[in-house]
Enzyme design. Structure first.
Site, PDB file in Angstrom:
ATOM      1  N   ASP A  23       0.870  -1.187   0.000  1.00 66.04           N
ATOM      2  CA  ASP A  23       0.000   0.000   0.000  1.00 66.04           C
ATOM      3  C   ASP A  23       0.899   1.226   0.000  1.00 66.04           C
ATOM      4  O   ASP A  23       2.117   1.129   0.204  1.00 66.04           O
ATOM      5  CB  ASP A  23      -0.880  -0.006   1.268  1.00 66.04           C
ATOM      6  CG  ASP A  23      -1.758   1.239   1.373  1.00 66.04           C
ATOM      7  OD1 ASP A  23      -2.361   1.649   0.360  1.00 66.04           O
ATOM      8  OD2 ASP A  23      -1.845   1.818   2.468  1.00 66.04           O
ATOM      9  N   SER A  24       0.276   2.388  -0.195  1.00 66.82           N
ATOM     10  CA  SER A  24       1.023   3.638  -0.105  1.00 66.82           C
ATOM     11  C   SER A  24       1.509   3.888   1.321  1.00 66.82           C
ATOM     12  O   SER A  24       2.369   4.736   1.527  1.00 66.82           O
ATOM     13  CB  SER A  24       0.130   4.791  -0.547  1.00 66.82           C
ATOM     14  OG  SER A  24      -1.036   4.821   0.249  1.00 66.82           O
ATOM     15  N   CYS A  86      -4.185  -1.209  -2.061  1.00 67.61           N
ATOM     16  CA  CYS A  86      -4.383   0.237  -2.196  1.00 67.61           C
ATOM     17  C   CYS A  86      -5.301   0.423  -3.405  1.00 67.61           C
ATOM     18  O   CYS A  86      -4.999  -0.085  -4.491  1.00 67.61           O
ATOM     19  CB  CYS A  86      -3.039   0.915  -2.426  1.00 67.61           C
ATOM     20  SG  CYS A  86      -3.158   2.662  -2.861  1.00 67.61           S
ATOM     21  N   GLU A 165      -4.494   9.789   8.875  1.00 67.77           N
ATOM     22  CA  GLU A 165      -3.066   9.974   9.143  1.00 67.77           C
ATOM     23  C   GLU A 165      -2.872  10.800  10.427  1.00 67.77           C
ATOM     24  O   GLU A 165      -2.075  10.455  11.285  1.00 67.77           O
ATOM     25  CB  GLU A 165      -2.394  10.673   7.959  1.00 67.77           C
ATOM     26  CG  GLU A 165      -2.327   9.821   6.699  1.00 67.77           C
ATOM     27  CD  GLU A 165      -1.293   8.704   6.793  1.00 67.77           C
ATOM     28  OE1 GLU A 165      -0.251   8.909   7.418  1.00 67.77           O
ATOM     29  OE2 GLU A 165      -1.562   7.614   6.252  1.00 67.77           O
ATOM     30  N   CYS A 214     -11.069   3.050  -0.180  1.00 66.91           N
ATOM     31  CA  CYS A 214      -9.696   3.442   0.168  1.00 66.91           C
ATOM     32  C   CYS A 214      -9.353   2.634   1.403  1.00 66.91           C
ATOM     33  O   CYS A 214     -10.173   2.541   2.331  1.00 66.91           O
ATOM     34  CB  CYS A 214      -9.646   4.938   0.479  1.00 66.91           C
ATOM     35  SG  CYS A 214      -8.054   5.462   1.159  1.00 66.91           S
ATOM     36  N   HIS A 216      -7.577   3.178   3.801  1.00 68.18           N
ATOM     37  CA  HIS A 216      -7.527   3.948   5.054  1.00 68.18           C
ATOM     38  C   HIS A 216      -8.911   4.027   5.724  1.00 68.18           C
ATOM     39  O   HIS A 216      -9.000   4.211   6.932  1.00 68.18           O
ATOM     40  CB  HIS A 216      -7.107   5.394   4.775  1.00 68.18           C
ATOM     41  CG  HIS A 216      -5.627   5.620   4.687  1.00 68.18           C
ATOM     42  ND1 HIS A 216      -4.845   5.053   3.714  1.00 68.18           N
ATOM     43  CD2 HIS A 216      -4.793   6.379   5.436  1.00 68.18           C
ATOM     44  CE1 HIS A 216      -3.592   5.461   3.877  1.00 68.18           C
ATOM     45  NE2 HIS A 216      -3.538   6.264   4.909  1.00 68.18           N
TER      46      HIS A 216
HETATM   47  N1  DGL Z   1      -4.584   3.579   0.830  1.00 65.48           N
HETATM   48  C1  DGL Z   1      -4.796   4.393  -0.351  1.00 65.48           C
HETATM   49  C2  DGL Z   1      -5.964   3.847  -1.181  1.00 65.48           C
HETATM   50  O1  DGL Z   1      -6.530   2.847  -0.861  1.00 65.48           O
HETATM   51  C3  DGL Z   1      -5.163   5.797   0.010  1.00 65.48           C
HETATM   52  C4  DGL Z   1      -4.084   6.634   0.576  1.00 65.48           C
HETATM   53  C5  DGL Z   1      -3.310   7.385  -0.468  1.00 65.48           C
HETATM   54  O2  DGL Z   1      -3.816   8.383  -1.038  1.00 65.48           O
HETATM   55  O3  DGL Z   1      -2.188   6.977  -0.698  1.00 65.48           O
HETATM   56  O4  DGL Z   1      -6.310   4.415  -2.178  1.00 65.48           O
END
Ligand code: DGL
Length: 320
Positions: A23-24, A86, A165, A214, A216
């Site tokens: 993931d990011s 992600c 975050e 997402c 997150h």
């Molecule tokens: N975890 C990323 C997603 O699922 C979102 C966070 C980001 O913008 O990197 O898209």
């Protein structure tokens, strides 16, 4: 048809390899955690590209390059399957990664869309995600491929990533410590106004199902549920993605041998200490250590052959 016979020894060693998840940053740990829960004998290598988080506002072609870099890093470990945990990276580079790497690659968009199509009764589905995910049209395309009668209403909610975050980094105050006992992220009261501004138009369109598009966002699900109301079913792709991982490994005969003791390895391009501290909270499972991978090291990994794939026309979900 030419049938290649793979030596049994290679197949056996393949079963014992870990699953690679990336993931990011930290959000993909929601998917990794669900995979660990559903497949307790599987080892996992998790890569969080924290130094370059967020991916959401970036150009999708830049994210495609990141997918090749991290996929190459995981392939060198090696791993037996890659999960792009992600949504932004899935929307940008799932089919690219499937062409680039020799192991199965699973994204989070299709499993989430499938769960939503199964859950909706009125066939009106909302999706929230990053700007990159929403603009790609990936969820609309995936949902329509499963049921052409479903209408998808999408909204980019980039501030939710910032809320997660910031909430994960909450200070050591007594109130925050107390809240941390019950929730991974501390949500300030101001979140609710931001959430209403984003979600009220979706509610007005009559959705009965909302995809948290997402990785997150599952960390905000309690607060999001309060805003959309109990009649709207929230869908997180984590659970469905883990099911798809299990089915894929089962079909290929590559589930870890029964009785295997799993190992978990974590790597980050950011600060390993912070990854351990915040990641343990997201995973709800102690992370002992995290390996630091420098961006210089990562950028040099994809072979020329893989980089040439970037010049081919993207077959990803681009908004129609
Ligand atoms: N975890 C990323 C997603 O699922 C979102 C966070 C980001 O913008 O990197 O898209």
């Amino acid at each position: 048809m030419r049938v290649l016979s793979v030596p049994a020894g290679i197949l056996r060693s393949m079963e014992s390899l870990p699953i690679g998840v990336f993931d990011s940053g930290l959000g993909g740990l929601t998917v990794a955690g669900e995979t660990m829960r559903q497949l307790p004998e599987e080892s996992v290598v998790y890569f969080g590209d924290t130094a370059r988080c967020p991916y959401g506002p970036r150009n999708l072609s830049e994210v495609r390059r990141f997918v090749l870099e991290i996929g190459s890093w995981l392939s060198e470990r090696p791993v037996k399957l890659i999960v792009i945990a992600c949504n932004t990276a899935t929307a940008a580079g799932l089919s690219l990664a499937q062409r680039a790497f020799d192991v199965p690659v699973i994204g989070v968009v299709e499993p989430g869309a499938r769960a939503a199509v199964h859950a909706t009764l009125n066939r009106k589905v909302g999706v929230i995600g990053t700007v990159g995910t929403v603009q790609s049209g990936a969820y609309s395309n995936a949902a329509r491929a499963l049921d052409a009668g479903v209408t998808v209403f999408s909204a980019a909610t980039p501030k939710f990533v910032d809320v997660v975050e910031a909430g994960l980094r909450m200070g050591p105050g007594a109130l925050e410590e107390w809240i941390a006992e019950f929730s991974e992220v501390f949500v300030r009261p101001s979140f609710y106004q931001i959430a209403r501004d984003y979600l009220d138009p979706l509610k007005r369109s009559g959705i009965d199902t909302l995809v948290l598009g997402c990785t997150h966002f599952p960390l905000l699900s309690t607060s999001i549920q309060q805003v959309v109301g109990s009649r709207v079913t929230l869908i997180s792709s984590a659970q469905e993605t883990a099911v798809e991982v299990a089915e894929t490994l089962h079909r290929k005969g590559q589930l870890a041998p029964s009785g295997s003791v799993p190992t978990y390895h974590f790597a980050t391009t950011g600060d390993p200490g912070e990854f351990v501290r915040l990641g343990s909270r997201v995973l709800r499972h102690g992370i002992d250590s995290a390996e630091r991978v420098s961006l210089e090291q990562l950028i040099g990994l994809p072979s020329q052959h893989l980089l040439e794939l970037l010049n081919q026309p993207a077959e990803e979900n681009i908004c129609d």
